[in-house]
Scaffold this motif. Sequence first.
Motif, PDB file in Angstrom:
ATOM      1  N   THR A  36      -8.063  -0.712  -2.642  1.00 15.76           N
ATOM      2  CA  THR A  36      -7.006  -0.618  -3.823  1.00 15.76           C
ATOM      3  C   THR A  36      -7.886  -1.276  -5.131  1.00 15.76           C
ATOM      4  O   THR A  36      -7.792  -0.434  -6.280  1.00 15.76           O
ATOM      5  CB  THR A  36      -5.650  -1.633  -3.470  1.00 15.76           C
ATOM      6  OG1 THR A  36      -5.351  -0.938  -2.211  1.00 15.76           O
ATOM      7  CG2 THR A  36      -5.007  -1.500  -4.841  1.00 15.76           C
ATOM      8  N   GLU A  83      -2.325   5.070  -2.840  1.00 21.84           N
ATOM      9  CA  GLU A  83      -3.768   5.140  -3.442  1.00 21.84           C
ATOM     10  C   GLU A  83      -4.225   6.305  -2.762  1.00 21.84           C
ATOM     11  O   GLU A  83      -4.828   7.112  -3.484  1.00 21.84           O
ATOM     12  CB  GLU A  83      -4.607   4.025  -3.018  1.00 21.84           C
ATOM     13  CG  GLU A  83      -4.355   2.798  -3.920  1.00 21.84           C
ATOM     14  CD  GLU A  83      -4.468   2.825  -5.487  1.00 21.84           C
ATOM     15  OE1 GLU A  83      -5.084   3.797  -5.992  1.00 21.84           O
ATOM     16  OE2 GLU A  83      -4.040   1.883  -6.130  1.00 21.84           O
ATOM     17  N   SER A  91      -1.563  -2.896  -9.534  1.00 21.34           N
ATOM     18  CA  SER A  91      -2.357  -3.114  -8.407  1.00 21.34           C
ATOM     19  C   SER A  91      -2.615  -4.341  -8.018  1.00 21.34           C
ATOM     20  O   SER A  91      -2.994  -4.911  -6.931  1.00 21.34           O
ATOM     21  CB  SER A  91      -3.767  -2.457  -8.777  1.00 21.34           C
ATOM     22  OG  SER A  91      -4.307  -3.030  -9.944  1.00 21.34           O
ATOM     23  N   ASN A 100     -10.195   1.840  -6.324  1.00 21.06           N
ATOM     24  CA  ASN A 100      -9.495   2.909  -6.933  1.00 21.06           C
ATOM     25  C   ASN A 100      -8.967   2.433  -8.101  1.00 21.06           C
ATOM     26  O   ASN A 100      -8.706   3.275  -8.949  1.00 21.06           O
ATOM     27  CB  ASN A 100      -8.353   3.236  -6.023  1.00 21.06           C
ATOM     28  CG  ASN A 100      -8.710   4.095  -4.779  1.00 21.06           C
ATOM     29  OD1 ASN A 100      -9.665   5.202  -4.958  1.00 21.06           O
ATOM     30  ND2 ASN A 100      -7.935   3.942  -3.415  1.00 21.06           N
ATOM     31  N   ASN A 101      -8.768   1.310  -8.551  1.00 16.32           N
ATOM     32  CA  ASN A 101      -8.413   0.755  -9.815  1.00 16.32           C
ATOM     33  C   ASN A 101      -9.423   0.178 -10.581  1.00 16.32           C
ATOM     34  O   ASN A 101      -9.236  -0.397 -11.865  1.00 16.32           O
ATOM     35  CB  ASN A 101      -7.380  -0.287  -9.513  1.00 16.32           C
ATOM     36  CG  ASN A 101      -5.835   0.200  -9.089  1.00 16.32           C
ATOM     37  OD1 ASN A 101      -5.259   0.477  -9.751  1.00 16.32           O
ATOM     38  ND2 ASN A 101      -5.795   0.085  -7.782  1.00 16.32           N
ATOM     39  N   GLY A 128       3.131   0.112  -4.256  1.00 15.01           N
ATOM     40  CA  GLY A 128       1.933   0.457  -4.960  1.00 15.01           C
ATOM     41  C   GLY A 128       2.590   1.769  -5.804  1.00 15.01           C
ATOM     42  O   GLY A 128       1.805   2.120  -6.937  1.00 15.01           O
ATOM     43  N   CYS A 186       0.073  -5.893  -5.969  1.00 14.79           N
ATOM     44  CA  CYS A 186      -0.327  -5.503  -4.421  1.00 14.79           C
ATOM     45  C   CYS A 186      -1.440  -6.264  -3.733  1.00 14.79           C
ATOM     46  O   CYS A 186      -1.159  -6.393  -2.611  1.00 14.79           O
ATOM     47  CB  CYS A 186      -0.463  -3.766  -4.474  1.00 14.79           C
ATOM     48  SG  CYS A 186       0.836  -2.887  -5.134  1.00 14.79           S
ATOM     49  N   ALA A 218       0.897  -1.120   0.050  1.00 13.31           N
ATOM     50  CA  ALA A 218      -0.067   0.054  -0.119  1.00 13.31           C
ATOM     51  C   ALA A 218       0.813   1.173  -0.065  1.00 13.31           C
ATOM     52  O   ALA A 218       0.335   2.230  -0.690  1.00 13.31           O
ATOM     53  CB  ALA A 218      -0.939   0.060   1.205  1.00 13.31           C
ATOM     54  N   THR A 261      -8.068  -3.000   2.809  1.00  9.35           N
ATOM     55  CA  THR A 261      -7.068  -2.338   1.940  1.00  9.35           C
ATOM     56  C   THR A 261      -7.122  -2.725   0.633  1.00  9.35           C
ATOM     57  O   THR A 261      -6.961  -2.044  -0.226  1.00  9.35           O
ATOM     58  CB  THR A 261      -5.821  -2.365   2.583  1.00  9.35           C
ATOM     59  OG1 THR A 261      -6.068  -1.699   4.191  1.00  9.35           O
ATOM     60  CG2 THR A 261      -4.900  -1.284   1.783  1.00  9.35           C
TER      61      THR A 261
END
Length: 622
Positions: free
Chosen positions: A251, A372, A218, A254-255, A213, A221, A209, A247
């Motif tokens: 992630t 992120e 992604s 956000n992706n 990252g 991660c 993270a 988390t």
Amino acid sequence: QYDLTLRLHRVTTNAELAQGNYEAGYKLGDELCKHSKTPIDALPTIISKAVALSNENKRTQSIECAVQAAQTMLLGVYPKRSVVWTIIKELVWIKSYFRRHEDKDILAMPLMTDPKHLLSMQLLGQIISSAIQSKRNTEWLVAMVKSIRLTIKHGICEHSALAITFLGLLSVGLGDSKGATRFANLSISILERTNGERTKGFIYVVCPAAIYGWSEPSAFCIDYMHQGYHAAMGCGDTEAGSVCALTANITAYNNGYPLNDLYKAFVGVEDEMKLYKVDSNKQVLLQFKNGLSMLLGRKPIDWDEIEHFGDTDRSITESDEVLDENEIMYPLIYGCTFRILICMLFSKFELAEKLCTKLQQKVNLKQDPGYELQTSTYMCIGLVSTAIYRQTKRNKHLQVLRKLKKMFVNYCKTKGKSCTNRTLILRAELKSLTTKSQDWRTVKRAYDLAITVTTGLGEPFKSIGHPNEAGLTSELAGNYFLSVGQPKLAGRYFTSALYFYQRWGATAKVDHFHVHRKKYIDQNQLRELHQSRPGSAKPSPSSPGGIIQFDMDNGSCQNDLAYSLIYSSTTQSSSSVATMTIGAGGGGSGKGGRSTNISTDGKSFDDEDGDGDNVSVLSDMS
């Protein structure tokens, strides 16, 4: 008889705390500590109590409990005074030590075996994990440097890996990305050598993270977070397990992973947290559930609630729960960022600006160097500044965008290329504001490059594939071309935006788009985009990465969205190549390398804001 009684009471106490029967567990633990013959006999129970308090979201009490034990039971492990001087002195010494020693020397150190030292490391590790989550910087820094000192003096253990991980986190915050990566790699190597599982949860969430990252995909991660989740839950560390799961899903959000599947994943995390009575981070989870409900159209968007979000604790927690300033930080950040995005998607720019102002007044965003959080939050602020500048023409908003674009370019140069797509989005927006309307083709190339890289075509961006940001960028491009008198071109971008929003699963936005942009949508183009979509939308369980899904019936965790979102482009030929240079010195045609060139299919165009940014990126679009 004493040893047997001690072990039985210790097991019973741990069992009560693990099941979430906190009051009973605390009562048993206090009795055990009261009748223990030595501090070392009581210490494992005190550590268990500190862990349980953290699970209850009573992190301040957890830290105080652990610090008091370290100061009174383990003399010399945790200082009682001159704390700041201790941190500075130890960090200077540690920096010098790591400069003089290679990783292989550290890995060759003997294993720590003394029970007292191992308990000291475990107690310090608990202080680190609780203090870092509540932003108690003094406490976690002291615990970190003391842990590293103990490691160097007495040998390595799995809690050595935890301390070195957070040394990497500190390095990221100080701008030393190379050092951060070294410490992250070293901590994982120490875990492998010590067969460590107890600390794996936090290590396998912090490393991807906050450190990996910036330069890794992604899916890479998220896969680390999966491993951390399994290790933590296997050891009974339900708080670390929930942090890994939460988390990983943040992630994935956000992706641009599909929203409907994400919502189910967050519900799965919530169910598991309730099962194990883990209250920490439940407010962060609440913000994502609420935001996803609005985007999916399951919950009407309450613009009055959005406007007043963050004014009081109750507006964030939706309850009478009182959180301290540090505990409210992440719910406030994620809640504001989610609502800013919703305001942008539905053209509520003034409201978005109010939220940006509120966020920056209440929180120091630099406190968390995670990839992120840093890039997604600041990109939202940049896009809001663009929208407000278009309305007001006030230069301060343009300066904010310039500053943020330059900051993102610096990220690319110093931390890694993962945020190239977000850098290009801000760059395209800046060009749209600073380029004359008759030169709209220059702006078009900037938007095209941003969309192409964001959708993940070709190396090194195959794993980016953000349909959320591709849709937003396409819509921004369409708005720009409408403003310069190019409605047909705008229609093509609006159609692409609708396609990406549909891929993302943002039902509320899709419905809004059909109402406000219906006349610009080319149904033939939309149909072709869906037909040309490579592969299947079905999950690929064999691939690494994805979203953590919880099966509450059998207690299993499955990786059921493990695929990269890669899209075809209807505007690029199969042989096209896009080359980007962003950054000072290198490749530019201007004096001193001040010019930035980006070429697509042999065409080149300069970065007209002239800030001399140069990072080389080559993307094969085949």
